[in-house]
Scaffold this active site. Sequence first.
Site, PDB file in Angstrom:
ATOM      1  N   HIS A   1      -7.098  -2.866  10.056  1.00 30.86           N
ATOM      2  CA  HIS A   1      -8.365  -3.549   9.794  1.00 30.86           C
ATOM      3  C   HIS A   1      -9.242  -3.585  11.053  1.00 30.86           C
ATOM      4  O   HIS A   1      -9.471  -4.656  11.617  1.00 30.86           O
ATOM      5  CB  HIS A   1      -8.091  -4.980   9.307  1.00 30.86           C
ATOM      6  CG  HIS A   1      -7.244  -5.079   8.074  1.00 30.86           C
ATOM      7  ND1 HIS A   1      -6.638  -6.244   7.669  1.00 30.86           N
ATOM      8  CD2 HIS A   1      -6.901  -4.157   7.145  1.00 30.86           C
ATOM      9  CE1 HIS A   1      -5.962  -6.045   6.544  1.00 30.86           C
ATOM     10  NE2 HIS A   1      -6.092  -4.774   6.212  1.00 30.86           N
TER      11      HIS A   1
ATOM     12  N   HIS B   1     -12.781  -3.935   4.171  1.00 34.97           N
ATOM     13  CA  HIS B   1     -11.329  -4.100   4.266  1.00 34.97           C
ATOM     14  C   HIS B   1     -10.747  -3.425   5.513  1.00 34.97           C
ATOM     15  O   HIS B   1     -10.137  -4.092   6.343  1.00 34.97           O
ATOM     16  CB  HIS B   1     -10.671  -3.562   2.986  1.00 34.97           C
ATOM     17  CG  HIS B   1      -9.185  -3.699   2.958  1.00 34.97           C
ATOM     18  ND1 HIS B   1      -8.466  -3.920   1.817  1.00 34.97           N
ATOM     19  CD2 HIS B   1      -8.253  -3.624   3.938  1.00 34.97           C
ATOM     20  CE1 HIS B   1      -7.176  -4.012   2.087  1.00 34.97           C
ATOM     21  NE2 HIS B   1      -7.023  -3.824   3.378  1.00 34.97           N
TER      22      HIS B   1
ATOM     23  N   GLU C   1       0.817  -1.217   0.000  1.00 35.42           N
ATOM     24  CA  GLU C   1       0.000   0.000   0.000  1.00 35.42           C
ATOM     25  C   GLU C   1       0.853   1.271   0.000  1.00 35.42           C
ATOM     26  O   GLU C   1       0.336   2.369   0.269  1.00 35.42           O
ATOM     27  CB  GLU C   1      -0.965   0.013   1.203  1.00 35.42           C
ATOM     28  CG  GLU C   1      -1.839  -1.207   1.387  1.00 35.42           C
ATOM     29  CD  GLU C   1      -2.846  -1.454   0.261  1.00 35.42           C
ATOM     30  OE1 GLU C   1      -2.869  -0.675  -0.709  1.00 35.42           O
ATOM     31  OE2 GLU C   1      -3.585  -2.453   0.357  1.00 35.42           O
TER      32      GLU C   1
ATOM     33  N   GLU D   1     -17.189  11.961  22.302  1.00 33.19           N
ATOM     34  CA  GLU D   1     -15.807  12.198  21.876  1.00 33.19           C
ATOM     35  C   GLU D   1     -15.640  12.327  20.354  1.00 33.19           C
ATOM     36  O   GLU D   1     -14.766  13.061  19.875  1.00 33.19           O
ATOM     37  CB  GLU D   1     -14.990  10.999  22.377  1.00 33.19           C
ATOM     38  CG  GLU D   1     -13.509  11.136  22.348  1.00 33.19           C
ATOM     39  CD  GLU D   1     -12.820   9.792  22.606  1.00 33.19           C
ATOM     40  OE1 GLU D   1     -13.510   8.732  22.616  1.00 33.19           O
ATOM     41  OE2 GLU D   1     -11.610   9.805  22.774  1.00 33.19           O
TER      42      GLU D   1
ATOM     43  N   HIS E   1      -2.693   2.409   8.096  1.00 37.47           N
ATOM     44  CA  HIS E   1      -3.783   1.568   7.604  1.00 37.47           C
ATOM     45  C   HIS E   1      -3.875   0.342   8.492  1.00 37.47           C
ATOM     46  O   HIS E   1      -2.854  -0.252   8.850  1.00 37.47           O
ATOM     47  CB  HIS E   1      -3.504   1.156   6.154  1.00 37.47           C
ATOM     48  CG  HIS E   1      -4.350   0.028   5.670  1.00 37.47           C
ATOM     49  ND1 HIS E   1      -5.721   0.147   5.499  1.00 37.47           N
ATOM     50  CD2 HIS E   1      -4.044  -1.252   5.330  1.00 37.47           C
ATOM     51  CE1 HIS E   1      -6.200  -1.014   5.062  1.00 37.47           C
ATOM     52  NE2 HIS E   1      -5.210  -1.877   4.954  1.00 37.47           N
TER      53      HIS E   1
END
Length: 271
Positions: free
Chosen positions: A141, A210, A116, A169, A139
Amino acid sequence: MAEFGTSKFVKKISEITHESYVHGWDERNGGNVSVRIDREDLTGFSDLAEVKRSFSLGFDARPLAKQYFLVTGTGRYFRNVINQPQKDLGLVQITADGQKADLLWGFEDGGLPTSEFPSHLMTHIERLQVDQTHHVVMHCHPTNIIALSFTQELDEAKLSRLLWKMQAESLVVFPEGIGVIPYMTPGTTKIGRATADKMQEFRLVIWPHHGIFGAGADLDETFGLIETAEKAATIYSQIGAQGGKIKQAITDDQLRKLAKAFGVVANPEFL
Ligand code: 2HA
Ligand code: ZN
């Protein structure tokens, strides 16, 4: 725990990847992080004079020419970084023509930057236009955010409002809301472009089915941003687990008062 040398960035990225793994957001080789490191902060990396290897980037990264990035390796497991940072992390410098990255430190057993990396670099380019203090792209998951991408419409206003209303929050931490792209094949420059375009407006972008991309000034802030969105999504899941009936909720008016009290501006398209 491994010896980190003296770079505070290697230590911090190792801690954050481990924490993200412990949260359950980085099964196997899931997740990747990159940190843009200013030249004066390169202390602690030994022997940066020699280019060890070079990688082709597959797109024009000229806006980042000569910039340094500490990045996780493709196929590497977040759970292992803390024990072998010199193998699972690499410090690269983008070449002057923006076509390649030169490896200066790390990836000692032949590793390459994350698949990525185009998404990361394109995001860095966009975030730098908005905020020069931004150094980090992450990144991972997160389970409940991914679950939302199945049960909710992929609509930025609706998703942002849902997350804002799950806890007081959320609005304070991400007042601009959350971006979402259509489902796409990961690891491509196409998903990188779509993500980076959203990053012009948002610091959080959902990849449906994803995971999530987050951007910020430093690792703590960026991880905290993802944690806050995932916490809100977790509360939504727990409401479902408790039967799903909401007896009382945060109102739009209460969100407006919250924004005022904390001096943030809620995305006017969403509230
Ligand atoms: O690094 O998470 O999206 C593995 C991934 C790809
Ligand atoms: Zn992923």
